[in-house]
Design a protein around this motif. Structure first.
Motif, PDB file in Angstrom:
ATOM      1  N   ARG A 166       1.984 -10.573  27.515  1.00 51.88           N
ATOM      2  CA  ARG A 166       2.972 -11.565  27.954  1.00 51.88           C
ATOM      3  C   ARG A 166       3.257 -12.566  26.842  1.00 51.88           C
ATOM      4  NH1 ARG A 166       4.732 -13.911  32.986  1.00 51.88           N
ATOM      5  NH2 ARG A 166       3.527 -12.314  34.046  1.00 51.88           N
ATOM      6  N   ALA A 167       2.208 -13.021  26.167  1.00 52.06           N
ATOM      7  CA  ALA A 167       2.383 -13.983  25.082  1.00 52.06           C
ATOM      8  C   ALA A 167       3.197 -13.383  23.941  1.00 52.06           C
ATOM      9  CB  ALA A 167       1.017 -14.447  24.572  1.00 52.06           C
ATOM     10  N   VAL A 168       2.933 -12.105  23.619  1.00 47.56           N
ATOM     11  CA  VAL A 168       3.700 -11.439  22.559  1.00 47.56           C
ATOM     12  C   VAL A 168       5.157 -11.288  22.978  1.00 47.56           C
ATOM     13  CG1 VAL A 168       3.985  -9.290  21.265  1.00 47.56           C
ATOM     14  CG2 VAL A 168       1.691 -10.226  21.631  1.00 47.56           C
ATOM     15  N   ALA A 169       5.379 -10.869  24.235  1.00 44.86           N
ATOM     16  CA  ALA A 169       6.742 -10.609  24.717  1.00 44.86           C
ATOM     17  C   ALA A 169       7.580 -11.875  24.775  1.00 44.86           C
ATOM     18  CB  ALA A 169       6.691  -9.957  26.088  1.00 44.86           C
ATOM     19  N   GLN A 170       6.953 -13.028  24.938  1.00 43.96           N
ATOM     20  CA  GLN A 170       7.702 -14.276  24.950  1.00 43.96           C
ATOM     21  C   GLN A 170       8.132 -14.693  23.547  1.00 43.96           C
ATOM     22  OE1 GLN A 170       5.106 -17.041  26.951  1.00 43.96           O
ATOM     23  NE2 GLN A 170       5.679 -16.332  28.991  1.00 43.96           N
ATOM     24  N   ARG A 171       7.532 -14.107  22.529  1.00 45.68           N
ATOM     25  CA  ARG A 171       7.843 -14.468  21.150  1.00 45.68           C
ATOM     26  C   ARG A 171       8.578 -13.361  20.391  1.00 45.68           C
ATOM     27  NH1 ARG A 171       1.855 -16.818  19.421  1.00 45.68           N
ATOM     28  NH2 ARG A 171       1.316 -17.643  21.479  1.00 45.68           N
ATOM     29  N   LEU A 172       8.443 -12.128  20.881  1.00 43.76           N
ATOM     30  CA  LEU A 172       8.940 -10.984  20.125  1.00 43.76           C
ATOM     31  C   LEU A 172       9.518  -9.947  21.081  1.00 43.76           C
ATOM     32  CD1 LEU A 172       6.924  -9.227  17.292  1.00 43.76           C
ATOM     33  CD2 LEU A 172       7.877  -7.895  19.170  1.00 43.76           C
ATOM     34  N   ALA A 173      10.726  -9.472  20.784  1.00 39.74           N
ATOM     35  CA  ALA A 173      11.370  -8.437  21.597  1.00 39.74           C
ATOM     36  C   ALA A 173      11.642  -7.214  20.729  1.00 39.74           C
ATOM     37  CB  ALA A 173      12.675  -8.948  22.198  1.00 39.74           C
ATOM     38  N   LEU A 174      11.385  -6.026  21.286  1.00 39.56           N
ATOM     39  CA  LEU A 174      11.580  -4.776  20.560  1.00 39.56           C
ATOM     40  C   LEU A 174      12.595  -3.912  21.291  1.00 39.56           C
ATOM     41  CD1 LEU A 174      10.773  -2.570  18.441  1.00 39.56           C
ATOM     42  CD2 LEU A 174       8.986  -1.881  20.059  1.00 39.56           C
ATOM     43  N   VAL A 175      13.561  -3.408  20.538  1.00 33.10           N
ATOM     44  CA  VAL A 175      14.504  -2.416  21.064  1.00 33.10           C
ATOM     45  C   VAL A 175      14.195  -1.103  20.355  1.00 33.10           C
ATOM     46  CG1 VAL A 175      16.912  -1.716  21.277  1.00 33.10           C
ATOM     47  CG2 VAL A 175      16.278  -4.119  21.545  1.00 33.10           C
ATOM     48  N   GLU A 176      13.672  -0.137  21.102  1.00 30.61           N
ATOM     49  CA  GLU A 176      13.275   1.144  20.529  1.00 30.61           C
ATOM     50  C   GLU A 176      14.462   2.099  20.447  1.00 30.61           C
ATOM     51  OE1 GLU A 176       9.082   2.395  21.787  1.00 30.61           O
ATOM     52  OE2 GLU A 176       9.717   1.159  23.491  1.00 30.61           O
ATOM     53  N   GLN A 177      14.273   3.182  19.681  1.00 30.38           N
ATOM     54  CA  GLN A 177      15.335   4.180  19.533  1.00 30.38           C
ATOM     55  C   GLN A 177      15.665   4.835  20.861  1.00 30.38           C
ATOM     56  OE1 GLN A 177      15.211   7.136  16.362  1.00 30.38           O
ATOM     57  NE2 GLN A 177      13.718   5.897  15.271  1.00 30.38           N
ATOM     58  N   GLN A 178      14.637   5.301  21.557  1.00 29.68           N
ATOM     59  CA  GLN A 178      14.824   6.004  22.816  1.00 29.68           C
ATOM     60  C   GLN A 178      13.993   5.313  23.884  1.00 29.68           C
ATOM     61  OE1 GLN A 178      16.969   8.464  23.144  1.00 29.68           O
ATOM     62  NE2 GLN A 178      17.415   8.685  20.968  1.00 29.68           N
ATOM     63  N   ALA A 179      14.646   4.576  24.769  1.00 31.44           N
ATOM     64  CA  ALA A 179      13.962   3.907  25.868  1.00 31.44           C
ATOM     65  C   ALA A 179      14.748   4.191  27.136  1.00 31.44           C
ATOM     66  CB  ALA A 179      13.870   2.400  25.614  1.00 31.44           C
ATOM     67  N   GLU A 180      14.231   5.089  27.954  1.00 31.60           N
ATOM     68  CA  GLU A 180      14.944   5.508  29.146  1.00 31.60           C
ATOM     69  C   GLU A 180      14.123   5.183  30.395  1.00 31.60           C
ATOM     70  OE1 GLU A 180      17.949   6.417  29.274  1.00 31.60           O
ATOM     71  OE2 GLU A 180      18.280   6.616  27.121  1.00 31.60           O
ATOM     72  N   THR A 181      14.739   5.341  31.543  1.00 35.28           N
ATOM     73  CA  THR A 181      14.070   5.128  32.812  1.00 35.28           C
ATOM     74  C   THR A 181      14.591   6.123  33.833  1.00 35.28           C
ATOM     75  OG1 THR A 181      13.658   3.554  34.613  1.00 35.28           O
ATOM     76  CG2 THR A 181      15.772   3.383  33.481  1.00 35.28           C
ATOM     77  N   GLY A 182      13.713   6.560  34.704  1.00 32.62           N
ATOM     78  CA  GLY A 182      14.116   7.447  35.783  1.00 32.62           C
ATOM     79  C   GLY A 182      14.436   6.694  37.055  1.00 32.62           C
ATOM     80  N   GLU A 183      14.257   5.379  37.031  1.00 32.06           N
ATOM     81  CA  GLU A 183      14.517   4.568  38.215  1.00 32.06           C
ATOM     82  C   GLU A 183      16.025   4.417  38.436  1.00 32.06           C
ATOM     83  OE1 GLU A 183      12.115   3.430  40.172  1.00 32.06           O
ATOM     84  OE2 GLU A 183      10.564   4.296  38.866  1.00 32.06           O
ATOM     85  N   ARG A 184      16.413   4.299  39.697  1.00 29.36           N
ATOM     86  CA  ARG A 184      17.825   4.080  40.029  1.00 29.36           C
ATOM     87  C   ARG A 184      18.087   2.570  39.995  1.00 29.36           C
ATOM     88  NH1 ARG A 184      20.964   7.974  42.029  1.00 29.36           N
ATOM     89  NH2 ARG A 184      22.194   6.488  43.277  1.00 29.36           N
ATOM     90  N   ILE A 185      18.346   2.096  38.792  1.00 29.04           N
ATOM     91  CA  ILE A 185      18.620   0.675  38.626  1.00 29.04           C
ATOM     92  C   ILE A 185      20.035   0.501  38.092  1.00 29.04           C
ATOM     93  CG2 ILE A 185      16.200   0.091  38.232  1.00 29.04           C
ATOM     94  CD1 ILE A 185      16.823  -0.080  35.247  1.00 29.04           C
TER      95      ILE A 185
END
Length: 268
Positions: free
Chosen positions: A72-91
């Motif tokens: 959580r502490a890392v995510a509040q300071r640093l955001a990563l956008v990866e090459q392939q980030a998918e989801t199977g959820e219906r969002i």
């Protein structure tokens, strides 16, 4: 907000992928990472994001070892956008961007109107507000990529890591997205394939080859004819612009003419 790597190495399956790379980001800069396929760009991005742990060396975020910080502490300071980030959820598209607010939510910090406003702004920034209610699986690859960027913007971290962010985007959206990222009040690291994108948008460029950092500096210092030939194996012309920037013009290999006898045989 500072991020630095000190002599980090990483291997997989007994093969050295990254070898003693040291790198320190300057606050507010746009740093591009370039190199041929297999040079270690994606591995470097995942290590400095704290997703993988170096075999040797260490990554520091604000002076603290990133491995010692909670997610959580890392995510509040640093955001990563990866090459392939998918989801199977219906969002929906909007729900995908709302995930960027997760590091700030908890029992004492429920979803608020301010979170809605941040998500709205992120969707507008990537020109996806009109598709906010569309289901994720109905979107094109380019639209999904823009939503990944919006999610990272909604995360409001001061450091933004982008691994080949222009994949699946047409040229117009490639340029507008990189321009959008450059205008954010953030420190940005982006692994890029297009050398002219790196020349156009980056303050500094890091060149990877064979898992090593072989050059680091301003675009006009790094993108030379000799270095591009040595790293990428291609011939180019580098045009220096009056403002100190540069433009790379690629030179195609000349096709060797076929011998006359071969031509005659084909026409026979």
């Amino acid at each position: 907000m500072t991020l630095s790597a000190r002599e980090i190495s990483w291997s997989a399956g007994g093969t050295d992928i990254l070898k003693e790379v040291s790198l320190t980001l300057e606050t507010g800069e746009f740093l591009g990472i370039i190199g041929p396929n297999g040079s270690g760009k994606t591995s470097l991005m995942s290590l400095i994001a704290g997703i993988r742990k170096p075999r040797k060396g260490e990554v520091f975020l604000d002076g603290s070892p990133i491995a010692a910080l909670g997610r959580r502490a890392v995510a509040q300071r640093l955001a990563l956008v990866e090459q392939q980030a998918e989801t199977g959820e219906r969002i929906t598209a909007r729900q995908a961007v709302e995930l960027g607010r997760t590091p700030y939510l908890g029992p004492l910090s429920p979803w608020s109107p301010q979170d809605d406003a941040i998500v709205d702004a992120a969707l507008r920034n990537v020109d996806m507000g009109h598709l906010a209610d569309r289901l994720w699986h109905t979107l094109s690859g380019g639209e999904r990529q823009r939503l990944h960027i919006a999610r990272a913007l909604a995360q409001e971290s001061k450091i933004l890591l982008l691994d080949e962010p222009t994949n699946h985007l047409d040229i117009g959206h490639q340029i507008s997205l990189l321009d959008l990222v450059r205008r954010q009040d953030r420190t940005v690291v982006a692994a890029l394939h297009d050398l002219n994108h790196a020349a156009m948008f980056c303050d500094r460029i890091a060149v990877m080859q064979g898992g090593r950092l072989v050059a680091l500096g301003r675009p006009q210092e790094v993108l030379t004819v000799e270095r591009i030939r040595a790293v990428f194996g291609i011939e180019v012309e580098v045009e220096q612009e009056f403002d100190g920037s540069c433009f790379i013009r690629y030179r195609a290999r000349r096709r060797q003419p076929r011998p006359f006898s071969a031509i005659a045989a084909v026409g026979a």
